[in-house]
Design an enzyme around this catalytic site. Structure first.
Site, short mmCIF file in Angstrom:
data_model
loop_
_atom_site.label_atom_id
_atom_site.label_comp_id
_atom_site.label_asym_id
_atom_site.label_seq_id
_atom_site.Cartn_x
_atom_site.Cartn_y
_atom_site.Cartn_z
N LEU A 204 35.14 41.11 38.71
CA LEU A 204 35.39 41.91 39.91
C LEU A 204 36.71 41.47 40.53
CD1 LEU A 204 31.77 41.59 41.26
CD2 LEU A 204 32.77 43.70 40.37
N HIS A 205 37.63 42.42 40.68
CA HIS A 205 38.91 42.05 41.28
C HIS A 205 39.57 43.16 42.07
CE1 HIS A 205 40.25 44.17 37.64
NE2 HIS A 205 41.37 44.40 38.29
N ARG A 206 39.06 44.38 41.98
CA ARG A 206 39.75 45.49 42.64
C ARG A 206 39.69 45.34 44.15
NH1 ARG A 206 41.75 49.12 39.36
NH2 ARG A 206 40.93 49.25 37.24
N ARG A 239 43.03 36.55 42.52
CA ARG A 239 43.16 37.29 43.78
C ARG A 239 41.84 37.40 44.54
NH1 ARG A 239 42.01 41.95 45.31
NH2 ARG A 239 43.98 42.19 46.39
N ASP A 279 34.54 45.99 37.39
CA ASP A 279 35.33 47.08 37.96
C ASP A 279 36.66 47.23 37.20
OD1 ASP A 279 36.75 44.88 38.86
OD2 ASP A 279 36.38 45.22 40.99
#
Length: 360
Positions: A204-206, A239, A279
């Site tokens: 998950l990074h969006r 991030r 994602d």
């Protein structure tokens, strides 16, 4: 002097797409330069990929690093303009939908240098995604649009792109997966985390998932509920590291954080998993070929072929556990047909098209 092809990469998703194209052009004796913008600079997001994928070391690493979209893209454009003016390539090849791709396409177009876009025509129709802006602008500026799936041809035709610029070549990222599949190995992570035979992988990074506190809280609750059912391994993207750690997600005894993993180790972990929650765009494609059920925490996907021909399903935080339960009960996504031309030869087809368009 012979014609020069200059490849621009910058982020982890670019590297497995570029590797088969560069190798195929090398076999044809094409003079090439590889420029890495440094958009991803963590070793496991960048350097290890060059080693594992057999990519040549970049001829230039611009070392741009992180920043806001505007600051990062502007710095890339300034640096790339200098490179393009010095090297005078006959063709700039860009990959995917990251900021490096947009920056290179803008600079090359303004300098009158032809642009080839690998993975052209993908559309989520979600303008809140920076990647969607990058895709659409890059396609508009590109002279050669190299398409991975038939739906992308439809999108580009609707946008009025000259059919002579379109080439349905397949997916070079799958070339890399098929070439290296027998080297996938996630055993180190499995052993270190003492994972059972049945486990899930999550990525998950969006920004839409990890930056908004309300959305992040819902996602954390959903993933903790998944952890009640099955161990979950989450390689943490730089991030999102701080937000996810602060959320309490990793306080759950069956939700395990790891550092970013190299290509071979990560896909070994995925191939051995029971399901993936993600994602990411690329993982939707990789799980389709690996036959691993993929639950995508997004309201849309620019890769619908992974749903119609693969193992992917779009899910929400509200119904994620329902889909996980279905997979665990054996009623989850069945492995579909592999999409057309995802056959390991996309790099060869791309190289043929590139060579045919080079001067002299």
């Amino acid at each position: 002097m012979s014609a020069l092809v200059l490849h621009v990469t910058g982020a982890r998703p670019n590297f497995p797409k570029a590797a088969p194209v560069i190798a195929a052009l090398e076999r044809r004796g094409v003079r090439q330069l590889l420029v890495h913008t440094g958009q991803h600079y963590d070793r496991n997001m960048s350097e290890v990929f060059f080693q594992e994928l057999g990519l040549p070391e970049p001829d230039l690493n611009l070392g741009i690093g992180s920043g806001s979209h505007a600051a990062q893209t502007a710095a890339m454009m300034t640096a790339l303009e200098t490179v393009f003016l010095e090297e005078r390539p006959d063709l700039v090849v860009v990959y995917g939908d990251v900021n490096s791709t947009l920056a290179a396409a803008l600079v090359a177009s303004k300098l009158g240098i032809r642009v080839a876009h690998v993975e052209a025509g993908l559309r989520s129709f979600d303008w809140t995604m920076p990647e969607e802006v990058n895709r659409v602008v890059t396609d508009r500026l590109s002279d050669v649009l190299l398409v991975t799936s038939a739906d992308a041809l439809v999108h580009l035709a609707r946008e009025g792109v000259d059919p002579d610029r379109l080439h349905f070549v397949g997916n070079p990222m799958i070339d890399t997966l098929l070439r290296l599949r027998d080297r996938f190995d996630g055993s180190r992570v499995v052993a270190e985390l003492s994972l059972p035979t049945t486990y899930a992988v999550a990525t998950l990074h969006r920004p839409g998932n990890v930056d908004d506190p309300t959305t992040l809280a819902r996602m954390v609750t959903a993933l903790r509920e998944v952890g009640d059912r099955i161990d979950v391994v989450l390689p943490v993207h730089p991030r999102g590291r701080q937000q996810l750690a602060a959320s309490g997600l990793f306080d759950h005894p069956r939700v395990h954080a790891t550092d970013p993993l190299g290509y071979l180790e990560f896909l070994g972990l995925v191939e051995g998993s029971t399901l993936v929650v993600t994602d990411s765009g690329g993982i939707q494609e990789e799980t389709t070929v690996l036959g691993v059920p993929c639950l995508t925490l997004r309201p849309n996907t620019e890769r619908p072929v992974t749903i119609t021909h693969g193992t992917n399903r779009l899910v929400t935080t509200e119904d994620l556990t329902q889909h996980v339960d279905a997979v665990l009960a054996g009623g989850g996504p069945a492995h579909g047909l592999v999409p057309p031309l995802w056959d390991g030869a996309a790099g060869e087809r791309i190289a043929d098209i590139v060579v045919a368009g080079l001067p002299g």
